[in-house]
Motif scaffolding. Structure first.
Motif, PDB file in Angstrom:
ATOM      1  N   SER A  95     -22.483 -62.506-156.214  1.00 43.99           N
ATOM      2  CA  SER A  95     -21.566 -63.516-156.768  1.00 43.99           C
ATOM      3  C   SER A  95     -21.428 -64.753-155.889  1.00 43.99           C
ATOM      4  N   SER A  96     -21.760 -64.648-154.601  1.00 39.03           N
ATOM      5  CA  SER A  96     -21.636 -65.814-153.725  1.00 39.03           C
ATOM      6  C   SER A  96     -22.939 -66.164-153.023  1.00 39.03           C
ATOM      7  N   VAL A  97     -24.056 -65.664-153.543  1.00 38.45           N
ATOM      8  CA  VAL A  97     -25.345 -65.871-152.882  1.00 38.45           C
ATOM      9  C   VAL A  97     -26.030 -67.113-153.428  1.00 38.45           C
ATOM     10  N   VAL A  98     -26.505 -67.949-152.497  1.00 33.29           N
ATOM     11  CA  VAL A  98     -27.314 -69.134-152.830  1.00 33.29           C
ATOM     12  C   VAL A  98     -28.557 -69.080-151.953  1.00 33.29           C
ATOM     13  N   GLY A  99     -29.722 -69.304-152.521  1.00 35.38           N
ATOM     14  CA  GLY A  99     -30.952 -69.238-151.735  1.00 35.38           C
ATOM     15  C   GLY A  99     -31.414 -67.798-151.593  1.00 35.38           C
ATOM     16  N   THR A 100     -31.925 -67.464-150.412  1.00 35.03           N
ATOM     17  CA  THR A 100     -32.471 -66.129-150.158  1.00 35.03           C
ATOM     18  C   THR A 100     -31.563 -65.366-149.188  1.00 35.03           C
ATOM     19  N   SER A 101     -31.240 -64.141-149.536  1.00 37.06           N
ATOM     20  CA  SER A 101     -30.403 -63.288-148.690  1.00 37.06           C
ATOM     21  C   SER A 101     -30.944 -61.860-148.710  1.00 37.06           C
ATOM     22  N   SER A 102     -30.685 -61.150-147.605  1.00 29.38           N
ATOM     23  CA  SER A 102     -31.086 -59.740-147.496  1.00 29.38           C
ATOM     24  C   SER A 102     -29.842 -58.874-147.331  1.00 29.38           C
ATOM     25  N   PHE A 103     -29.903 -57.686-147.908  1.00 25.62           N
ATOM     26  CA  PHE A 103     -28.780 -56.749-147.881  1.00 25.62           C
ATOM     27  C   PHE A 103     -29.298 -55.364-147.485  1.00 25.62           C
ATOM     28  N   ARG A 104     -28.604 -54.746-146.565  1.00 27.30           N
ATOM     29  CA  ARG A 104     -28.940 -53.375-146.171  1.00 27.30           C
ATOM     30  C   ARG A 104     -27.970 -52.430-146.892  1.00 27.30           C
ATOM     31  N   VAL A 105     -28.508 -51.612-147.791  1.00 28.25           N
ATOM     32  CA  VAL A 105     -27.661 -50.737-148.614  1.00 28.25           C
ATOM     33  C   VAL A 105     -28.253 -49.327-148.627  1.00 28.25           C
ATOM     34  N   ASN A 106     -27.430 -48.393-149.064  1.00 25.13           N
ATOM     35  CA  ASN A 106     -27.866 -47.001-149.189  1.00 25.13           C
ATOM     36  C   ASN A 106     -28.288 -46.704-150.615  1.00 25.13           C
ATOM     37  N   ALA A 107     -29.235 -45.792-150.738  1.00 25.90           N
ATOM     38  CA  ALA A 107     -29.646 -45.281-152.045  1.00 25.90           C
ATOM     39  C   ALA A 107     -29.102 -43.863-152.214  1.00 25.90           C
ATOM     40  N   PHE A 108     -29.030 -43.426-153.463  1.00 18.74           N
ATOM     41  CA  PHE A 108     -28.540 -42.074-153.731  1.00 18.74           C
ATOM     42  C   PHE A 108     -29.258 -41.502-154.944  1.00 18.74           C
ATOM     43  N   VAL A 109     -29.171 -40.175-155.097  1.00 17.74           N
ATOM     44  CA  VAL A 109     -29.683 -39.491-156.288  1.00 17.74           C
ATOM     45  C   VAL A 109     -28.522 -38.729-156.915  1.00 17.74           C
ATOM     46  N   PRO A 144     -31.744 -42.811-146.229  1.00 19.29           N
ATOM     47  CA  PRO A 144     -31.751 -43.413-147.570  1.00 19.29           C
ATOM     48  C   PRO A 144     -31.434 -44.900-147.556  1.00 19.29           C
ATOM     49  N   GLN A 145     -31.389 -45.508-146.396  1.00 23.13           N
ATOM     50  CA  GLN A 145     -31.044 -46.929-146.310  1.00 23.13           C
ATOM     51  C   GLN A 145     -32.264 -47.799-146.598  1.00 23.13           C
ATOM     52  N   VAL A 146     -32.057 -48.825-147.426  1.00 23.44           N
ATOM     53  CA  VAL A 146     -33.136 -49.751-147.785  1.00 23.44           C
ATOM     54  C   VAL A 146     -32.646 -51.178-147.596  1.00 23.44           C
ATOM     55  N   VAL A 147     -33.592 -52.125-147.562  1.00 23.63           N
ATOM     56  CA  VAL A 147     -33.267 -53.547-147.444  1.00 23.63           C
ATOM     57  C   VAL A 147     -33.661 -54.247-148.735  1.00 23.63           C
ATOM     58  N   VAL A 148     -32.677 -54.850-149.377  1.00 21.14           N
ATOM     59  CA  VAL A 148     -32.910 -55.590-150.618  1.00 21.14           C
ATOM     60  C   VAL A 148     -32.895 -57.089-150.286  1.00 21.14           C
ATOM     61  N   THR A 149     -33.957 -57.780-150.655  1.00 24.37           N
ATOM     62  CA  THR A 149     -34.055 -59.220-150.443  1.00 24.37           C
ATOM     63  C   THR A 149     -34.055 -59.923-151.803  1.00 24.37           C
ATOM     64  N   VAL A 150     -33.161 -60.885-151.946  1.00 22.32           N
ATOM     65  CA  VAL A 150     -32.979 -61.562-153.246  1.00 22.32           C
ATOM     66  C   VAL A 150     -33.057 -63.063-153.030  1.00 22.32           C
ATOM     67  N   THR A 151     -33.807 -63.746-153.909  1.00 21.21           N
ATOM     68  CA  THR A 151     -33.870 -65.202-153.932  1.00 21.21           C
ATOM     69  C   THR A 151     -33.206 -65.691-155.216  1.00 21.21           C
ATOM     70  N   MET A 152     -32.222 -66.576-155.069  1.00 18.23           N
ATOM     71  CA  MET A 152     -31.476 -67.072-156.217  1.00 18.23           C
ATOM     72  C   MET A 152     -31.901 -68.515-156.570  1.00 18.23           C
ATOM     73  N   LYS A 153     -31.784 -68.875-157.832  1.00 18.47           N
ATOM     74  CA  LYS A 153     -32.077 -70.235-158.265  1.00 18.47           C
ATOM     75  C   LYS A 153     -30.960 -70.705-159.206  1.00 18.47           C
ATOM     76  N   LYS A 154     -30.775 -71.993-159.269  1.00 17.92           N
ATOM     77  CA  LYS A 154     -29.743 -72.575-160.113  1.00 17.92           C
ATOM     78  C   LYS A 154     -30.101 -72.384-161.571  1.00 17.92           C
TER      79      LYS A 154
END
Length: 227
Positions: free
Chosen positions: A190-204, A215-225
């Motif tokens: 909700s507050s991301v502009v440009g490219t950001s990385s997030f370290r989060v856990n996965a689950f089953v 189970p920790q992974v790194v999610v990288t997201v690039t946002m555009k207007k």
């Protein structure tokens, strides 16, 4: 022959009278202890005891809901029963060295119950426990990223990646087969502009299935207007 008998008699007498005072004292102590135990009133009680397993083959896992305890009706001297209530607990130990894949029922009897001296088991509730055993398998599953808050700031996802993109899971074969993906915790954009990385856990979604590593992974997201 006579000398042989005399020798044997002398040996027996030496055996009996050697340290005779200590032997007499030991006998007296044993009689007193027996009298104390015999004079204790016999009581009955119910105790919830832990269920333990041993020698489960390394390639097998329990796939049914685990049974952690059973109730035993116990009978014995009041002092021994009170000791059980003070933390010296009996236990039911199930031998699993010969189990094979499939269902197996174990009877709970005196042979697999450890009790204090003088205490005996009257019955177990339940009297039997049943388990389902399956082969342990390991499988790679893809990582599915969950996105939250996309578009709230006027931006949308242009590109996203996750590393690693697969995770190894292990568990009973039928439960592992039902897992299609490992899902991440929500990634808030909700507050991301440009490219950001997030370290989060996965689950089953199955508690019988576990990850082989973190189970920790790194999610990288690039946002555009948004246009």
């Amino acid at each position: 022959m006579k000398q042989t008998l005399q020798g044997a008699l002398q040996w027996i007498l030496r055996l009996v009278f050697h340290n005779f005072g200590w032997k007499l004292l030991s006998l007296a102590i044993a009689v007193v202890l027996w009298a104390l135990v015999a004079s204790e009133p016999e009581l009955s009680t119910f105790a919830t005891v832990r269920l333990e397993y041993r020698n489960l083959p390394d390639d097998l896992e329990i796939s049914s809901d685990p049974v952690g305890s059973v109730s035993l009706e116990l009978r014995g001297p009041s002092g021994e029963l009170r000791a059980a209530g003070d933390g010296i607990q009996p236990a039911v130990v199930l031998e699993m060295s010969d189990v094979r894949p499939g269902e197996r029922t174990f009877s709970i009897g005196a042979g697999n119950v450890t009790l204090a001296r003088g205490v005996r088991m009257v019955r177990s509730i339940p009297s039997e426990v049943r388990f389902l055993f399956e082969r342990r398998v390991v499988r790679l599953v893809p990582v599915l990223v969950r996105i939250a808050g996309q578009g709230q700031n006027g931006y949308t996802v242009a590109h996203q990646s996750v590393a690693p993109d697969q995770l190894a899971i292990a568990g009973p074969s039928s439960r592992v087969a039902r897992i299609s993906a490992a899902v991440t915790d929500p990634v808030d954009l909700s507050s991301v502009v440009g490219t950001s990385s997030f370290r989060v856990n996965a689950f089953v979604e199955d508690s019988f299935v576990r990850f082989q590593s973190s189970p920790q992974v790194v999610v990288t997201v690039t946002m555009k207007k948004k246009r």
